[in-house]
Motif scaffolding. Structure first.
Motif, mmCIF file in Angstrom:
data_model
loop_
_atom_site.group_PDB
_atom_site.id
_atom_site.type_symbol
_atom_site.label_atom_id
_atom_site.label_comp_id
_atom_site.label_asym_id
_atom_site.label_seq_id
_atom_site.Cartn_x
_atom_site.Cartn_y
_atom_site.Cartn_z
ATOM 1 N N TYR A 1 117.205 51.617 -126.396
ATOM 2 C CA TYR A 1 116.735 53.220 -125.938
ATOM 3 C C TYR A 1 117.912 53.789 -125.101
ATOM 4 O O TYR A 1 118.097 53.635 -124.106
ATOM 5 C CB TYR A 1 115.654 53.717 -125.582
ATOM 6 C CG TYR A 1 115.348 54.977 -126.340
ATOM 7 C CD1 TYR A 1 115.906 55.709 -127.458
ATOM 8 C CD2 TYR A 1 114.407 56.071 -125.592
ATOM 9 C CE1 TYR A 1 115.695 57.500 -128.159
ATOM 10 C CE2 TYR A 1 114.245 56.916 -125.646
ATOM 11 C CZ TYR A 1 115.218 58.111 -126.619
ATOM 12 O OH TYR A 1 114.582 59.353 -127.162
ATOM 13 N N ARG B 1 109.069 48.511 -129.501
ATOM 14 C CA ARG B 1 110.249 50.017 -128.806
ATOM 15 C C ARG B 1 111.399 48.679 -128.990
ATOM 16 O O ARG B 1 111.324 47.694 -128.633
ATOM 17 C CB ARG B 1 109.706 48.501 -127.481
ATOM 18 C CG ARG B 1 110.107 49.339 -126.028
ATOM 19 C CD ARG B 1 109.808 48.544 -124.880
ATOM 20 N NE ARG B 1 110.419 49.703 -123.842
ATOM 21 C CZ ARG B 1 111.427 49.582 -123.114
ATOM 22 N NH1 ARG B 1 111.744 47.983 -123.422
ATOM 23 N NH2 ARG B 1 111.665 50.261 -121.730
ATOM 24 N N TRP C 1 102.552 56.899 -122.214
ATOM 25 C CA TRP C 1 101.956 55.592 -121.539
ATOM 26 C C TRP C 1 100.067 55.291 -121.860
ATOM 27 O O TRP C 1 99.771 56.435 -121.902
ATOM 28 C CB TRP C 1 102.181 55.172 -120.183
ATOM 29 C CG TRP C 1 102.280 56.271 -119.128
ATOM 30 C CD1 TRP C 1 102.974 57.361 -119.195
ATOM 31 C CD2 TRP C 1 101.361 56.014 -118.267
ATOM 32 N NE1 TRP C 1 102.419 58.231 -117.663
ATOM 33 C CE2 TRP C 1 101.310 58.005 -117.353
ATOM 34 C CE3 TRP C 1 100.093 54.918 -117.627
ATOM 35 C CZ2 TRP C 1 100.285 57.332 -115.920
ATOM 36 C CZ3 TRP C 1 99.468 55.156 -116.601
ATOM 37 C CH2 TRP C 1 99.923 56.394 -115.393
ATOM 38 N N ASP D 1 114.440 53.744 -119.067
ATOM 39 C CA ASP D 1 112.941 52.835 -118.747
ATOM 40 C C ASP D 1 112.036 53.432 -119.599
ATOM 41 O O ASP D 1 110.486 53.337 -120.278
ATOM 42 C CB ASP D 1 112.548 53.030 -117.408
ATOM 43 C CG ASP D 1 113.776 52.952 -115.900
ATOM 44 O OD1 ASP D 1 113.945 51.705 -116.358
ATOM 45 O OD2 ASP D 1 113.623 53.393 -115.104
ATOM 46 N N ARG D 2 112.333 54.198 -120.657
ATOM 47 C CA ARG D 2 111.823 54.139 -122.144
ATOM 48 C C ARG D 2 111.731 53.484 -123.281
ATOM 49 O O ARG D 2 113.140 53.510 -123.080
ATOM 50 C CB ARG D 2 112.088 55.846 -122.422
ATOM 51 C CG ARG D 2 111.753 57.716 -120.854
ATOM 52 C CD ARG D 2 110.840 56.834 -120.890
ATOM 53 N NE ARG D 2 110.244 58.497 -119.745
ATOM 54 C CZ ARG D 2 110.933 58.381 -118.415
ATOM 55 N NH1 ARG D 2 111.022 57.367 -118.050
ATOM 56 N NH2 ARG D 2 110.127 59.652 -117.732
ATOM 57 N N PRO D 3 111.435 53.627 -124.407
ATOM 58 C CA PRO D 3 109.718 54.325 -124.584
ATOM 59 C C PRO D 3 108.687 53.600 -122.944
ATOM 60 O O PRO D 3 109.380 51.770 -123.298
ATOM 61 C CB PRO D 3 109.071 53.871 -125.424
ATOM 62 C CG PRO D 3 109.856 52.873 -126.424
ATOM 63 C CD PRO D 3 111.525 52.916 -125.336
ATOM 64 N N TYR D 4 107.888 53.980 -122.615
ATOM 65 C CA TYR D 4 106.820 53.512 -122.090
ATOM 66 C C TYR D 4 106.162 52.318 -122.427
ATOM 67 O O TYR D 4 105.919 51.016 -122.272
ATOM 68 C CB TYR D 4 105.843 53.670 -121.460
ATOM 69 C CG TYR D 4 106.314 54.638 -119.829
ATOM 70 C CD1 TYR D 4 107.383 54.315 -119.350
ATOM 71 C CD2 TYR D 4 106.200 55.898 -120.130
ATOM 72 C CE1 TYR D 4 107.963 55.048 -118.531
ATOM 73 C CE2 TYR D 4 106.761 56.955 -119.026
ATOM 74 C CZ TYR D 4 107.168 56.281 -118.489
ATOM 75 O OH TYR D 4 107.747 57.685 -117.051
ATOM 76 N N ASN E 1 100.288 61.783 -120.114
ATOM 77 C CA ASN E 1 101.256 61.575 -120.425
ATOM 78 C C ASN E 1 101.812 62.417 -121.974
ATOM 79 O O ASN E 1 102.620 62.742 -122.455
ATOM 80 C CB ASN E 1 102.656 61.232 -120.024
ATOM 81 C CG ASN E 1 103.684 61.797 -119.594
ATOM 82 O OD1 ASN E 1 103.629 63.313 -118.586
ATOM 83 N ND2 ASN E 1 104.902 61.540 -119.138
ATOM 84 N N PRO F 1 113.299 56.067 -129.778
ATOM 85 C CA PRO F 1 112.623 54.891 -128.911
ATOM 86 C C PRO F 1 112.267 54.142 -129.186
ATOM 87 O O PRO F 1 111.710 52.846 -128.807
ATOM 88 C CB PRO F 1 111.735 56.303 -128.576
ATOM 89 C CG PRO F 1 111.093 57.049 -128.789
ATOM 90 C CD PRO F 1 112.499 57.307 -129.603
ATOM 91 N N ARG G 1 104.195 50.885 -116.888
ATOM 92 C CA ARG G 1 103.895 51.545 -117.897
ATOM 93 C C ARG G 1 103.878 50.913 -119.446
ATOM 94 O O ARG G 1 105.709 50.755 -119.562
ATOM 95 C CB ARG G 1 104.075 53.385 -117.889
ATOM 96 C CG ARG G 1 103.743 53.951 -115.967
ATOM 97 C CD ARG G 1 104.039 55.220 -116.768
ATOM 98 N NE ARG G 1 103.525 55.848 -115.595
ATOM 99 C CZ ARG G 1 103.733 56.908 -114.788
ATOM 100 N NH1 ARG G 1 105.042 57.505 -115.307
ATOM 101 N NH2 ARG G 1 103.626 57.410 -113.132
ATOM 102 N N GLN H 1 107.937 58.843 -126.494
ATOM 103 C CA GLN H 1 108.668 58.178 -125.697
ATOM 104 C C GLN H 1 108.342 58.459 -124.511
ATOM 105 O O GLN H 1 108.444 57.524 -123.617
ATOM 106 C CB GLN H 1 110.057 58.591 -125.415
ATOM 107 C CG GLN H 1 110.572 60.027 -125.027
ATOM 108 C CD GLN H 1 112.042 60.505 -125.247
ATOM 109 O OE1 GLN H 1 112.478 60.239 -126.449
ATOM 110 N NE2 GLN H 1 112.081 61.042 -124.391
ATOM 111 N N ASP H 2 107.591 59.494 -123.949
ATOM 112 C CA ASP H 2 106.785 59.987 -122.951
ATOM 113 C C ASP H 2 105.502 59.061 -122.666
ATOM 114 O O ASP H 2 105.348 59.425 -121.034
ATOM 115 C CB ASP H 2 106.716 60.779 -121.783
ATOM 116 C CG ASP H 2 108.174 60.823 -122.168
ATOM 117 O OD1 ASP H 2 109.250 60.004 -121.871
ATOM 118 O OD2 ASP H 2 109.011 62.477 -122.374
#
Length: 527
Positions: free
Chosen positions: A213, A209, A523, A217-220, A506, A193, A6, A520-521
């Motif tokens: 962070y 990106r 995608w 695994d964030r941000p996507y 999301n 993020p 993502r 950040q979440d």
């Protein structure tokens, strides 16, 4: 698309921005403005109250706490991993997460949080803090060790956690604040993020990106890009063409329906009520508005119920209410509201009373007035057009005078150079401490520049009250006092229609365009 795949893509958004910040941007930070003096909206969320600042920079920063992106108004941690409140409610202790780094590589510690809140709560001379009145309970902020922050209070506060979760309270590195407390008006250095990438005045703002962070695994996304425009048609066209995937602020229903008709199931719409009300600040210090009879005539001349029916399809302004959002815990009941000037439903009676009051005040034939406004059509200018037409029915000849955002803020907030000015109340939470502080003496958001010791006392009492019934009583009386004396003139409460391509995943729209902007979440799907 698997979670690990993502977001390794850029996503483009469109944002309504009332004026391009007059800043040139090199690789790391924004260069000096050609002039400041309280004139230009800045990049510092501590000193500003416009989405034109927070939407662009929110993804670059961390806050101590935050509103849960999926469960408004629940409060969760951000830089703080946990917290506890002493039994007497006078000490709040926060633990700071380990491993958070600013974008220059330096660690974020309790010392930075303390420096940030010292700036917010106890701003040095020459530094504005538009929300410090929300923290009147706090006497000190301490950092006994690098991972602990302690807030000491002089009385228990019903709203402290909500205030600490404000998206405006971004955390700054202490070393930059030590150099210049106004450094972040023209510079960006966060721990969020995304990292600052570029800014083209009047056109776009980009973040990339942050690979370091602190949330795994964030941000996507690889990055984000805002396209900037004051024009509703331009923002809508950006969504239709796929140049932008989401408009975070709001589009009117007519544009929403046109987009849905054209793109079908390629787009989705999230409708939410807004923690925002459009109204008019009255300069209580200048004639004839220092006369309460004139202020009452103005509010009696507005047919808010017809206004809601007419403007909702055009502007998303819809609901009639007091100083807090209709239907919420501390809002005025409709029956009580309709007893107050301007909220009765019999407009013939209201207008007759308005003309009588104007005659008593020495204006039997009305008068001329300038209504200053922001040069953003939705919903500022349409709202003003309706108000101007309504006032003509009671003999008041109002000229709407749109201004670019810098001048509008300067006239309303900084200098008081106005008679009437469109002044919305839009906040990141429904909490009364946040919404009602602008009616207290000396608050930077008190554009009407009025003073009422009774209102100040009621605000203080509600802020200290831990019993909801006791607090509600003080809040209702505060609203009643402001509306009876017409220190400020509410218009309509806003609703929000967030249009986005369905490939944007999301993102849950809260009831304002300040919260849940870190992205950040979010995608993108491949559809």
């Amino acid at each position: 698309m698997a979670a690990g795949d993502r977001g390794r893509r850029m996503v483009c958004f469109v944002v309504a921005f009332a004026v391009a910040l007059a800043l040139a941007v090199p690789a790391v930070h924004a260069a000096d403005t050609p002039r400041r003096g309280g004139v230009l909206p800045s990049l510092d969320p501590h000193q500003e109250s416009t989405f034109a600042t927070i939407q662009l920079v929110a993804p670059l920063y961390s806050t101590l706490l935050q509103t849960d992106p999926y469960d408004y108004p629940k409060i969760i941690g951000d830089a703080a991993s946990e917290w506890k409140i002493s039994p007497d409610g006078l000490t709040y202790t926060f633990k700071i997460r380990q491993g958070i780094r600013f974008h220059d590589g330096s660690p974020l510690t309790a010392v930075d949080v303390k420096a940030t809140y010292d700036k917010l709560l106890f701003p040095p001379d020459g530094t504005r803090s538009v929300r410090k009145n929300s923290y009147s309970a706090v006497t000190s902020v301490e950092a006994p060790d690098p991972s602990t922050v302690v807030f000491k209070l002089k009385f228990p506060s019903a709203s402290l956690l909500v205030n600490l979760a404000s998206p405006w309270n971004v955390i700054y590195p202490k070393k930059y604040l030590d150099k210049d407390p106004n450094y972040f008006m023209k510079n960006v250095m966060g721990s969020g993020p995304f990292k600052f990438k570029s800014y083209t005045p009047g056109a776009s703002f980009e973040g990339e990106r942050n690979p370091d962070y602190f949330v795994k695994d964030r941000p996507y996304l690889n990055g984000y890009k805002f396209f900037i425009s004051t024009e509703t048609s331009v923002r809508a066209a950006a969504i239709r063409s796929g140049r932008a995937y989401i408009e975070f602020r709001d589009l009117p229903l007519a544009e929403v329906e046109a987009i849905k008709k054209q793109l079908g199931d390629k787009v989705a719409v999230q409708h939410t009520p807004m923690t925002g009300q459009w109204g008019i600040a009255i300069n209580n210090t200048v004639k004839p508005f220092s006369d309460e009879r004139v202020r009452k005539a103005l509010t009696l001349g507005l047919d808010r119920y017809t206004m809601g029916r007419v403007l909702y399809p055009l502007t998303s302004l819809k609901d009639v209410g007091g100083l807090l959002r209709p239907g919420t815990e501390f809002a005025m009941p409709e029956a009580e509201l309709q007893k107050l000037p301007g909220f009765g439903t019999d407009m013939d009676k209201n207008r007759a009373e308005a003309k009588k009051l104007l005659a008593e005040a020495g204006y039997p034939n009305g008068f001329k007035v300038v209504l200053k406004n922001r040069n953003v059509k939705l919903p500022y200018q349409d709202f003003a057009v309706f108000a101007v037409q309504e006032w003509r029915k009671i003999g008041i000849q109002a000229e709407q005078r749109p201004e670019e955002t810098a001048a509008w803020f300067a006239d309303g907030r900084d200098t008081g150079n106005f008679e009437l000015i469109v002044a919305p109340t839009v906040e990141a939470s429904d909490d009364p401490d946040i919404f009602l502080r602008r009616y207290t003496t000396g608050d930077p958001q008190n554009w009407g520049r009025f003073t009422d010791p009774g209102v100040d006392d009621l605000f203080s009492r509600q802020a200290r009250a831990l019993d909801p019934a006791e607090r509600r009583k003080a809040i209702l009386q505060l609203q009643k006092t402001v509306l009876e004396h017409v220190y400020y003139m509410p218009g309509l409460w806003w609703t929000r229609s967030v249009v986005h391509w369905t490939k944007v995943k999301n993102y849950v729209a809260p009831p304002n365009h300040y919260a849940n902007q870190k992205l950040q979440d979010v995608w993108l799907s491949e559809d």
